[in-house]
Design a protein around this motif. Sequence first.
Motif, PDB file in Angstrom:
ATOM      1  N   CYS A  99       1.379  -0.912   0.245  1.00 58.67           N
ATOM      2  CA  CYS A  99      -0.281  -0.096   0.013  1.00 58.67           C
ATOM      3  C   CYS A  99       1.159   1.513  -0.316  1.00 58.67           C
ATOM      4  O   CYS A  99       1.501   1.261   0.765  1.00 58.67           O
ATOM      5  CB  CYS A  99      -0.760   0.047   1.076  1.00 58.67           C
ATOM      6  SG  CYS A  99      -2.100   1.272   1.887  1.00 58.67           S
ATOM      7  N   CYS A 166      -3.287  -0.593   6.673  1.00 57.95           N
ATOM      8  CA  CYS A 166      -2.294   0.559   6.510  1.00 57.95           C
ATOM      9  C   CYS A 166      -3.057   1.821   7.091  1.00 57.95           C
ATOM     10  O   CYS A 166      -2.220   3.083   8.136  1.00 57.95           O
ATOM     11  CB  CYS A 166      -2.270   0.138   4.924  1.00 57.95           C
ATOM     12  SG  CYS A 166      -0.972  -0.980   4.409  1.00 57.95           S
ATOM     13  N   MET A 207       8.035  -1.535   5.725  1.00 52.23           N
ATOM     14  CA  MET A 207       7.597  -0.283   5.712  1.00 52.23           C
ATOM     15  C   MET A 207       8.527   1.450   5.294  1.00 52.23           C
ATOM     16  O   MET A 207       9.350   0.657   5.642  1.00 52.23           O
ATOM     17  CB  MET A 207       6.925   0.030   6.746  1.00 52.23           C
ATOM     18  CG  MET A 207       7.014   0.259   8.187  1.00 52.23           C
ATOM     19  SD  MET A 207       5.875   1.168   9.534  1.00 52.23           S
ATOM     20  CE  MET A 207       5.034  -1.111  10.022  1.00 52.23           C
TER      21      MET A 207
END
Length: 227
Positions: A99, A166, A207
């Motif tokens: 995402c 997310c 991330m």
Amino acid sequence: MEKIYQGKTKDVYRLGDHQILLQFKDDVTGENGVFDPGANTVGLTIAGAGRSGLKMTTYFFEVLNRLGIPTHFVSSDIDKVQMIVKEAQVLGKGLEVICRYRAVGSFLRRYAAYCEEGQPLDSFVEVTIKDDERGDPVISEDALAMLGILTTENYQVLKSLTQKICGVVKDELAKKGLELYDIKLEFGYDKADNTLLLIDEISGGNMRVYKDGTYIPPLELEKLFLS
């Protein structure tokens, strides 16, 4: 315990009763000694990375479980750097779901002719096949369905879950003045009831997070976020 898989960043053991133990390691993905959450090889070893990843993962999974979002998380032991999870069947031979909130990493490399570094993206979801030999290629919704990997209906569930999860992670990070640029997730089917759920981990190792425009490395991120 039966060791059933030796992964890049964690080893996997079967406990029985549809439960699995994950042993987190200090290896992180990257290339040429530089960390990259989107890379498909171990790039370096960072002392304390496993413990750091587990602490953040535990925090986020506990938040998601309280919100009623399906995950594989059961419990964790920070001192042993271990997490117990529900046994799950991966999608196909393994998929990664990314995402993106800003144009960086592989997205920027692919589409630089059409965007600038750091350009805002609207919770853009893309799926890649876990295939080191072929460089983890991106795959479309149509291809997933045609190849029998994921039905169109389950893809929509996957996309919706990804954006919801997310969004929670992004909001939690924002409370500490941190901005989520992109994040990589994995999903599977619960072997007990076939429910689609979030698996693997949620940590600095998968991330990219920035503070005031500056990238925050995984271990520093954990310290900033959990302080």
